[in-house]
Design a protein around this motif. Structure first.
Motif, PDB file in Angstrom:
ATOM      1  N   LEU A  57       0.812  -1.220   0.000  1.00  0.00           N
ATOM      2  CA  LEU A  57       0.000   0.000   0.000  1.00  0.00           C
ATOM      3  C   LEU A  57       0.849   1.275   0.000  1.00  0.00           C
ATOM      4  CD1 LEU A  57      -2.869   0.940  -0.077  1.00  0.00           C
ATOM      5  CD2 LEU A  57      -3.007   0.681   2.407  1.00  0.00           C
ATOM      6  N   LYS A  58       1.752   1.372   0.968  1.00  0.00           N
ATOM      7  CA  LYS A  58       2.585   2.575   1.050  1.00  0.00           C
ATOM      8  C   LYS A  58       3.507   2.670  -0.167  1.00  0.00           C
ATOM      9  CE  LYS A  58       5.486   5.028   4.392  1.00  0.00           C
ATOM     10  NZ  LYS A  58       6.191   4.939   5.683  1.00  0.00           N
ATOM     11  N   GLY A  59       4.060   1.536  -0.562  1.00  0.00           N
ATOM     12  CA  GLY A  59       4.957   1.520  -1.723  1.00  0.00           C
ATOM     13  C   GLY A  59       4.232   1.972  -2.983  1.00  0.00           C
ATOM     14  N   THR A  60       3.065   1.392  -3.241  1.00  0.00           N
ATOM     15  CA  THR A  60       2.300   1.766  -4.432  1.00  0.00           C
ATOM     16  C   THR A  60       1.941   3.251  -4.391  1.00  0.00           C
ATOM     17  OG1 THR A  60       1.396  -0.462  -4.645  1.00  0.00           O
ATOM     18  CG2 THR A  60       0.152   1.311  -5.693  1.00  0.00           C
ATOM     19  N   PHE A  61       1.520   3.722  -3.217  1.00  0.00           N
ATOM     20  CA  PHE A  61       1.089   5.120  -3.074  1.00  0.00           C
ATOM     21  C   PHE A  61       2.248   6.080  -3.365  1.00  0.00           C
ATOM     22  CE2 PHE A  61      -0.172   9.027  -1.168  1.00  0.00           C
ATOM     23  CZ  PHE A  61      -1.546   9.015  -0.989  1.00  0.00           C
ATOM     24  N   PHE A  62       3.356   5.893  -2.635  1.00  0.00           N
ATOM     25  CA  PHE A  62       4.416   6.899  -2.725  1.00  0.00           C
ATOM     26  C   PHE A  62       5.345   6.712  -3.920  1.00  0.00           C
ATOM     27  CE2 PHE A  62       3.000   7.503   1.654  1.00  0.00           C
ATOM     28  CZ  PHE A  62       2.783   8.876   1.617  1.00  0.00           C
ATOM     29  N   LEU A  63       5.477   5.482  -4.403  1.00  0.00           N
ATOM     30  CA  LEU A  63       6.283   5.327  -5.620  1.00  0.00           C
ATOM     31  C   LEU A  63       5.567   6.014  -6.786  1.00  0.00           C
ATOM     32  CD1 LEU A  63       8.827   4.154  -6.973  1.00  0.00           C
ATOM     33  CD2 LEU A  63       7.428   2.173  -7.608  1.00  0.00           C
ATOM     34  N   THR A  64       4.261   5.768  -6.894  1.00  0.00           N
ATOM     35  CA  THR A  64       3.509   6.405  -7.988  1.00  0.00           C
ATOM     36  C   THR A  64       3.561   7.922  -7.849  1.00  0.00           C
ATOM     37  OG1 THR A  64       2.047   4.486  -7.995  1.00  0.00           O
ATOM     38  CG2 THR A  64       1.297   6.415  -9.197  1.00  0.00           C
ATOM     39  N   GLN A  65       3.399   8.403  -6.618  1.00  0.00           N
ATOM     40  CA  GLN A  65       3.474   9.855  -6.382  1.00  0.00           C
ATOM     41  C   GLN A  65       4.816  10.399  -6.861  1.00  0.00           C
ATOM     42  OE1 GLN A  65       4.323  11.496  -2.397  1.00  0.00           O
ATOM     43  NE2 GLN A  65       2.177  12.127  -2.404  1.00  0.00           N
ATOM     44  N   LYS A  66       5.876   9.703  -6.475  1.00  0.00           N
ATOM     45  CA  LYS A  66       7.234  10.150  -6.847  1.00  0.00           C
ATOM     46  C   LYS A  66       7.440  10.144  -8.357  1.00  0.00           C
ATOM     47  CE  LYS A  66      10.083  10.929  -4.374  1.00  0.00           C
ATOM     48  NZ  LYS A  66      10.407  12.284  -3.835  1.00  0.00           N
ATOM     49  N   LEU A  67       6.820   9.171  -9.029  1.00  0.00           N
ATOM     50  CA  LEU A  67       7.070   9.036 -10.470  1.00  0.00           C
ATOM     51  C   LEU A  67       6.124   9.876 -11.327  1.00  0.00           C
ATOM     52  CD1 LEU A  67       7.872   5.209 -10.766  1.00  0.00           C
ATOM     53  CD2 LEU A  67       9.450   7.131 -10.453  1.00  0.00           C
ATOM     54  N   LEU A  68       5.186  10.578 -10.705  1.00  0.00           N
ATOM     55  CA  LEU A  68       4.215  11.348 -11.512  1.00  0.00           C
ATOM     56  C   LEU A  68       4.876  12.253 -12.558  1.00  0.00           C
ATOM     57  CD1 LEU A  68       1.356  12.327  -9.026  1.00  0.00           C
ATOM     58  CD2 LEU A  68       1.288  10.678 -10.912  1.00  0.00           C
ATOM     59  N   PRO A  69       5.973  12.954 -12.192  1.00  0.00           N
ATOM     60  CA  PRO A  69       6.583  13.819 -13.214  1.00  0.00           C
ATOM     61  C   PRO A  69       7.215  13.026 -14.362  1.00  0.00           C
ATOM     62  CG  PRO A  69       7.361  14.376 -10.993  1.00  0.00           C
ATOM     63  CD  PRO A  69       6.631  13.077 -10.888  1.00  0.00           C
ATOM     64  N   LEU A  70       7.439  11.735 -14.143  1.00  0.00           N
ATOM     65  CA  LEU A  70       8.075  10.923 -15.190  1.00  0.00           C
ATOM     66  C   LEU A  70       7.061  10.131 -16.006  1.00  0.00           C
ATOM     67  CD1 LEU A  70      11.247   9.501 -13.364  1.00  0.00           C
ATOM     68  CD2 LEU A  70      11.058  11.459 -14.904  1.00  0.00           C
ATOM     69  N   ILE A  71       5.775  10.256 -15.675  1.00  0.00           N
ATOM     70  CA  ILE A  71       4.737   9.543 -16.432  1.00  0.00           C
ATOM     71  C   ILE A  71       4.133  10.514 -17.439  1.00  0.00           C
ATOM     72  CG2 ILE A  71       2.533   8.318 -16.303  1.00  0.00           C
ATOM     73  CD1 ILE A  71       3.324   7.491 -13.435  1.00  0.00           C
ATOM     74  N   ALA A  72       4.082  10.065 -18.683  1.00  0.00           N
ATOM     75  CA  ALA A  72       3.578  10.947 -19.750  1.00  0.00           C
ATOM     76  C   ALA A  72       2.101  11.241 -19.557  1.00  0.00           C
ATOM     77  CB  ALA A  72       3.791  10.273 -21.105  1.00  0.00           C
TER      78      ALA A  72
END
Ligand code: NDP
Length: 256
Positions: free
Chosen positions: A123-138
Motif C-alpha cells: 500500500l505505502k509503496g504503491t502510493f508513494f512510488l507512484t506519487q514520486k514518479l508522476l513527473p516521469l509519467i507521460a
C-alpha cells in the motif's frame, strides 16, 4: 526530448520473476519497451532483459525496494537516466505496480511486523512510488495497480494481505479521479490464484490446494503467469484507453 508516437515504455516493479516477468515479456511481444525492477536478484533481472532484447525490444533493469520510500528519490533519478540513455526519452507511458509479498497468518496471529511489511510493500509503496514518479509519467499514460481475488472473496489467513489489496483498489479510484486531468488512466488488476513463487509457491507446489482452487474456478484450473501477462498486455493496449478507475479480475472465474 518528447514522448512522440514511438513505441511506449513501461515500468514494471518486481519484474525479475513471477507475474511481473510474464507481464514484461507479453508487453515486449507488442513492441513495448520495458524497465523492470528487482529487489536483490540482479542475475534474474538481467536474464529477463536479455529475453526482451532477443525480441528486438529495448529493456533495462533497475534495483528497487518498494517497501522503503527513502530509496524512491534515488530510484527516480536512476530511472530518468535510464529513460534518457537507453530509450531516448524523458517519460514513461505505463507504470505497473506489481511487486508484492505474501504473508499467510490468521487474523488472530498476525503480528505487527507482518502487517507493517505488507503495508510498506503493497500500500505505502504503491502510493508513494507512484506519487514520486508522476513527473516521469507521460500525460495520456497508464497506471495499472495489482490487487488480488482475495480482496473480493475470503480465504482464512489473508486478512492483512487482503486488507492492503483492498486499500489498493480504493486508491486506484482516487488516483484515476485525480490524474484524469492529465488523461492518465488508472486501473487495478486482481489476479486469482496463480502458479508462481508467491506465498512460498503454495498454489503451484501444494497439489491439494491446487486441486481445491481448480475445483472452485469456472475454467477448472488455477492460473498460470501467462494468463496474467496476457491480461496486462491487453489492458495496456491502445484499445484499452477508455477503461478507467476499474477493478478487473483475471481469475478464470474463481469463487463466482
Ligand atoms: P512472486 O513471489 O513470484 O514475485 C514477487 C516479485 O515482487 C518479485 O519480483 C520480487 O522481487 C518482488 N518484490 C517483493 N518484495 C519486494 C520489495 N520489497 N521491493 C521490490 N520488489 C519486491 O509473486 P507474484 O509474481 O505471484 O506476485 C506479483 C503480484 O501479484 C503481487 O503484488 C501479488 O500480491 C499479486 N498476486 C499474486 C497472486 C498469485 O497467486 N501469485 C494472486 C493475486 C495477486 P525479488 O525476486 O527480488 O524478491
Amino acid at each position: 526530448m518528447s514522448t512522440s508516437k514511438r513505441n511506449p515504455v513501461a515500468l514494471i516493479t518486481g519484474g525479475n520473476r513471477g507475474l511481473g516477468k510474464s507481464m514484461a515479456l507479453h508487453l515486449a511481444d507488442r513492441g513495448v519497451g520495458v524497465v523492470i525492477t528487482y529487489r536483490s536478484n540482479a542475475a534474474e533481472a538481467t536474464d529477463v532483459v536479455k529475453q526482451i532484447e532477443a525480441k528486438g525490444v529495448k529493456a533495462a533493469a533497475l534495483a528497487l525496494d518498494v517497501g522503503d520510500v527513502r530509496g524512491f528519490d534515488a530510484f527516480a533519478g536512476a530511472l530518468k537516466a535510464e529513460l534518457a540513455g537507453r530509450f531516448g526519452r524523458d517519460r514513461l507511458d505505463h507504470l505497473v505496480n506489481n511487486a508484492g509479498i505474501g504473508v499467510h497468518a490468521s487474523f488472530a496471529e498476525t503480528t505487527e511486523e507482518q502487517f507493517d511489511a505488507l503495508m510498506n510493500v503493497h500500500l505505502k509503496g504503491t502510493f508513494f512510488l507512484t506519487q514520486k514518479l508522476l513527473p516521469l509519467i507521460a500525460d495520456g499514460g497508464r497506471i495499472l495497480n495489482v490487487s488480488s481475488g482475495l480482496a473480493r472473496f475470503t480465504f482464512p489467513g489473508y486478512a492483512a494481505y487482503a486488507a492492503m489489496k483492498g486499500g489498493i483498489e480504493v486508491l486506484t479510484r482516487y488516483m484515476a479521479k485525480e490524474l484524469g486531468p492529465r488523461k492518465i488512466t488508472v486501473n487495478v488488476l486482481a489476479p486469482g490464484a496463480i502458479e508462481t513463487d508467491f506465498g512460498g509457491g503454495a498454489v503451484r507446489d501444494n497439489a491439494e490446494l491446487n486441486r481445491m482452487i481448480a475445483a472452485q474456478t469456472a475454467l477448472g484450473r488455477v492460473g498460470l503467469p501467462d494468463d496474467i501477462g496476457g491480461a496486462v498486455a491487453l489492458l495496456l493496449s491502445p484499445e484499452g484507453g477508455w477503461i478507467n478507475g476499474q477493478r478487473i479480475e483475471a481469475s478464470g472465474g474463481m469463487m463466482l
